[in-house]
Design a protein around this motif. Structure first.
Motif, PDB file in Angstrom:
ATOM      1  N   GLU A 232       0.816  -1.220   0.000  1.00  0.00           N
ATOM      2  CA  GLU A 232       0.000   0.000   0.000  1.00  0.00           C
ATOM      3  C   GLU A 232       0.847   1.266   0.000  1.00  0.00           C
ATOM      4  O   GLU A 232       0.497   2.264  -0.637  1.00  0.00           O
ATOM      5  N   SER A 233       1.975   1.237   0.662  1.00  0.00           N
ATOM      6  CA  SER A 233       2.814   2.426   0.771  1.00  0.00           C
ATOM      7  C   SER A 233       3.596   2.736  -0.502  1.00  0.00           C
ATOM      8  O   SER A 233       4.123   3.834  -0.662  1.00  0.00           O
ATOM      9  N   LEU A 234       3.709   1.759  -1.405  1.00  0.00           N
ATOM     10  CA  LEU A 234       4.499   1.870  -2.641  1.00  0.00           C
ATOM     11  C   LEU A 234       5.993   2.045  -2.358  1.00  0.00           C
ATOM     12  O   LEU A 234       6.725   2.578  -3.183  1.00  0.00           O
ATOM     13  N   HIS A 235       6.459   1.575  -1.207  1.00  0.00           N
ATOM     14  CA  HIS A 235       7.875   1.640  -0.870  1.00  0.00           C
ATOM     15  C   HIS A 235       8.532   0.288  -1.124  1.00  0.00           C
ATOM     16  O   HIS A 235       8.091  -0.732  -0.589  1.00  0.00           O
ATOM     17  N   LYS A 236       9.588   0.305  -1.904  1.00  0.00           N
ATOM     18  CA  LYS A 236      10.235  -0.963  -2.244  1.00  0.00           C
ATOM     19  C   LYS A 236      10.836  -1.654  -1.018  1.00  0.00           C
ATOM     20  O   LYS A 236      10.916  -2.878  -0.965  1.00  0.00           O
ATOM     21  N   SER A 237      11.232  -0.880  -0.031  1.00  0.00           N
ATOM     22  CA  SER A 237      11.781  -1.488   1.189  1.00  0.00           C
ATOM     23  C   SER A 237      10.772  -2.442   1.814  1.00  0.00           C
ATOM     24  O   SER A 237      11.129  -3.529   2.283  1.00  0.00           O
ATOM     25  N   GLU A 238       9.519  -2.054   1.819  1.00  0.00           N
ATOM     26  CA  GLU A 238       8.482  -2.908   2.377  1.00  0.00           C
ATOM     27  C   GLU A 238       8.203  -4.106   1.479  1.00  0.00           C
ATOM     28  O   GLU A 238       7.842  -5.184   1.967  1.00  0.00           O
ATOM     29  N   LEU A 239       8.382  -3.920   0.181  1.00  0.00           N
ATOM     30  CA  LEU A 239       8.188  -5.036  -0.747  1.00  0.00           C
ATOM     31  C   LEU A 239       9.250  -6.106  -0.514  1.00  0.00           C
ATOM     32  O   LEU A 239       8.946  -7.300  -0.478  1.00  0.00           O
ATOM     33  N   VAL A 240      10.491  -5.676  -0.340  1.00  0.00           N
ATOM     34  CA  VAL A 240      11.574  -6.622  -0.044  1.00  0.00           C
ATOM     35  C   VAL A 240      11.334  -7.297   1.296  1.00  0.00           C
ATOM     36  O   VAL A 240      11.555  -8.509   1.447  1.00  0.00           O
ATOM     37  N   LYS A 241      10.864  -6.528   2.271  1.00  0.00           N
ATOM     38  CA  LYS A 241      10.554  -7.107   3.580  1.00  0.00           C
ATOM     39  C   LYS A 241       9.498  -8.198   3.447  1.00  0.00           C
ATOM     40  O   LYS A 241       9.566  -9.232   4.136  1.00  0.00           O
ATOM     41  N   ARG A 242       8.528  -7.997   2.562  1.00  0.00           N
ATOM     42  CA  ARG A 242       7.479  -9.001   2.334  1.00  0.00           C
ATOM     43  C   ARG A 242       8.087 -10.316   1.834  1.00  0.00           C
ATOM     44  O   ARG A 242       7.679 -11.407   2.259  1.00  0.00           O
ATOM     45  N   ILE A 243       9.064 -10.213   0.951  1.00  0.00           N
ATOM     46  CA  ILE A 243       9.735 -11.418   0.446  1.00  0.00           C
ATOM     47  C   ILE A 243      10.442 -12.145   1.577  1.00  0.00           C
ATOM     48  O   ILE A 243      10.315 -13.373   1.726  1.00  0.00           O
ATOM     49  N   LEU A 244      11.180 -11.409   2.383  1.00  0.00           N
ATOM     50  CA  LEU A 244      11.923 -12.007   3.490  1.00  0.00           C
ATOM     51  C   LEU A 244      10.991 -12.730   4.453  1.00  0.00           C
ATOM     52  O   LEU A 244      11.293 -13.841   4.910  1.00  0.00           O
ATOM     53  N   GLU A 245       9.857 -12.098   4.744  1.00  0.00           N
ATOM     54  CA  GLU A 245       8.902 -12.690   5.686  1.00  0.00           C
ATOM     55  C   GLU A 245       8.199 -13.897   5.080  1.00  0.00           C
ATOM     56  O   GLU A 245       8.051 -14.935   5.743  1.00  0.00           O
ATOM     57  N   ASN A 246       7.778 -13.777   3.826  1.00  0.00           N
ATOM     58  CA  ASN A 246       7.039 -14.872   3.186  1.00  0.00           C
ATOM     59  C   ASN A 246       7.872 -16.130   3.037  1.00  0.00           C
ATOM     60  O   ASN A 246       7.358 -17.245   3.136  1.00  0.00           O
ATOM     61  N   TYR A 247       9.164 -15.950   2.797  1.00  0.00           N
ATOM     62  CA  TYR A 247      10.025 -17.109   2.527  1.00  0.00           C
ATOM     63  C   TYR A 247      11.053 -17.361   3.631  1.00  0.00           C
ATOM     64  O   TYR A 247      11.961 -18.172   3.448  1.00  0.00           O
ATOM     65  N   GLN A 248      10.911 -16.651   4.749  1.00  0.00           N
ATOM     66  CA  GLN A 248      11.794 -16.836   5.905  1.00  0.00           C
ATOM     67  C   GLN A 248      13.269 -16.734   5.501  1.00  0.00           C
ATOM     68  O   GLN A 248      14.107 -17.541   5.923  1.00  0.00           O
ATOM     69  N   VAL A 249      13.559 -15.731   4.716  1.00  0.00           N
ATOM     70  CA  VAL A 249      14.925 -15.467   4.272  1.00  0.00           C
ATOM     71  C   VAL A 249      15.617 -14.567   5.288  1.00  0.00           C
ATOM     72  O   VAL A 249      15.055 -13.556   5.718  1.00  0.00           O
ATOM     73  N   THR A 250      16.817 -14.934   5.692  1.00  0.00           N
ATOM     74  CA  THR A 250      17.564 -14.128   6.662  1.00  0.00           C
ATOM     75  C   THR A 250      18.819 -13.508   6.053  1.00  0.00           C
ATOM     76  O   THR A 250      19.330 -12.518   6.579  1.00  0.00           O
ATOM     77  N   HIS A 251      19.333 -14.073   4.973  1.00  0.00           N
ATOM     78  CA  HIS A 251      20.512 -13.535   4.306  1.00  0.00           C
ATOM     79  C   HIS A 251      20.215 -13.405   2.814  1.00  0.00           C
ATOM     80  O   HIS A 251      19.796 -14.371   2.178  1.00  0.00           O
ATOM     81  N   ALA A 252      20.428 -12.205   2.284  1.00  0.00           N
ATOM     82  CA  ALA A 252      20.125 -11.981   0.870  1.00  0.00           C
ATOM     83  C   ALA A 252      20.871 -10.763   0.352  1.00  0.00           C
ATOM     84  O   ALA A 252      21.418  -9.957   1.116  1.00  0.00           O
ATOM     85  N   ALA A 253      20.877 -10.633  -0.955  1.00  0.00           N
ATOM     86  CA  ALA A 253      21.410  -9.447  -1.621  1.00  0.00           C
ATOM     87  C   ALA A 253      20.314  -8.889  -2.521  1.00  0.00           C
ATOM     88  O   ALA A 253      19.524  -9.641  -3.092  1.00  0.00           O
ATOM     89  N   VAL A 254      20.269  -7.563  -2.629  1.00  0.00           N
ATOM     90  CA  VAL A 254      19.338  -6.896  -3.543  1.00  0.00           C
ATOM     91  C   VAL A 254      20.148  -6.318  -4.693  1.00  0.00           C
ATOM     92  O   VAL A 254      21.109  -5.563  -4.477  1.00  0.00           O
ATOM     93  N   VAL A 255      19.771  -6.681  -5.905  1.00  0.00           N
ATOM     94  CA  VAL A 255      20.481  -6.244  -7.101  1.00  0.00           C
ATOM     95  C   VAL A 255      19.587  -5.297  -7.890  1.00  0.00           C
ATOM     96  O   VAL A 255      18.482  -5.663  -8.294  1.00  0.00           O
ATOM     97  N   GLY A 256      20.054  -4.063  -8.085  1.00  0.00           N
ATOM     98  CA  GLY A 256      19.240  -3.097  -8.807  1.00  0.00           C
ATOM     99  C   GLY A 256      20.041  -1.904  -9.272  1.00  0.00           C
ATOM    100  O   GLY A 256      21.217  -1.746  -8.910  1.00  0.00           O
ATOM    101  N   ASP A 257      19.388  -1.042 -10.055  1.00  0.00           N
ATOM    102  CA  ASP A 257      20.112   0.068 -10.671  1.00  0.00           C
ATOM    103  C   ASP A 257      19.814   1.436 -10.063  1.00  0.00           C
ATOM    104  O   ASP A 257      20.451   2.415 -10.420  1.00  0.00           O
ATOM    105  N   ARG A 258      18.833   1.516  -9.146  1.00  0.00           N
ATOM    106  CA  ARG A 258      18.450   2.821  -8.621  1.00  0.00           C
ATOM    107  C   ARG A 258      18.532   2.884  -7.099  1.00  0.00           C
ATOM    108  O   ARG A 258      18.642   1.850  -6.421  1.00  0.00           O
TER     109      ARG A 258
END
Length: 219
Positions: free
Chosen positions: A144-170
């Motif tokens: 709802e907030s349109l913030h990508k930080s929250e979108l990434v957080k959703r991935i971490l929570e949904n898949y119980q990921v604790t270590h990851a890298a974010v790859v992007g250009d902006r």
């Protein structure tokens, strides 16, 4: 070792510029035909804000138009983007499929977190058959907030990921990584800006570099 690699889509995996001008020109021709626009297509202005959610694009490009016009323009632009994807007018960046194959073979899970709309992302994933490697694609529409930080957080929570890298250009990709305690990898591609990439933990000029840096530096 990271459990997951979270990729941005536009300007990171998909060469959006190949269909951007074409689709935007189609859209503003449509606006001109309705007497809603009278000058040249603001392609340079769009490039400046490339990567923000589409609803915010029209606020910037059509500041004097109504919300109704924004919504109609948004729908038309999306139609043109998808049609041009299906016609093969776009392209992935070099080595996307090779890197995805490498990552999966080496035990990484792959996710996409994008400011793009769901239908648009699905069109790219489907046309290029990326779903054979990508666990799930997440659209900013899911937050709802349109913030990508929250979108990434959703991935971490949904898949119980604790270590990851974010790859992007902006910068939004860099912030999404840092806000979630992840490693940020900046892509020095078409829409990237030097001052934004400077905030990433590391910067690459080609996706193939991930095969070298990930096992060593991402912890």
């Amino acid at each position: 070792m990271p459990q997951a690699i979270i990729f941005d889509m536009d300007g990171t995996l998909f060469q959006t510029d190949k269909i951007l001008e074409l689709s935007l020109e189609d859209t503003f021709n449509h606006l001109r035909s309705q007497n809603l626009w009278g000058t040249e297509t603001p392609i340079e202005k769009y490039r400046e804000i490339m990567g923000v959610p589409l609803p915010k694009v029209w606020e910037a490009l059509l500041p004097n138009h109504s919300i109704e016009v924004w919504e109609q323009t948004d729908a038309y632009f999306l139609e043109r983007l998808i049609e041009n994807i299906k016609r093969g007018k776009g392209a992935l960046y070099p080595n996307v499929k090779e890197v995805f194959s490498y990552l999966v073979k080496n035990g990484y899970s792959i996710y996409i977190a994008s400011n793009g709309l769901k239908e648009y992302l699905e069109a790219i994933v489907s046309y290029y058959k990326l779903d054979q490697w990508v666990t799930e694609t997440f659209s900013i529409q899911q937050i709802e907030s349109l913030h990508k930080s929250e979108l990434v957080k959703r991935i971490l929570e949904n898949y119980q990921v604790t270590h990851a890298a974010v790859v992007g250009d902006r910068l939004s990709d860099v912030k999404a990584a840092k806000d979630n305690g992840l490693v940020s990898i900046g892509c020095n591609f078409d829409f990237a800006r030097e001052n934004e990439l400077a905030q990433a933990d590391m910067v690459i000029d080609d996706l193939s570099e991930l095969e070298t840096i990930l096992p060593i530096k991402v912890v």
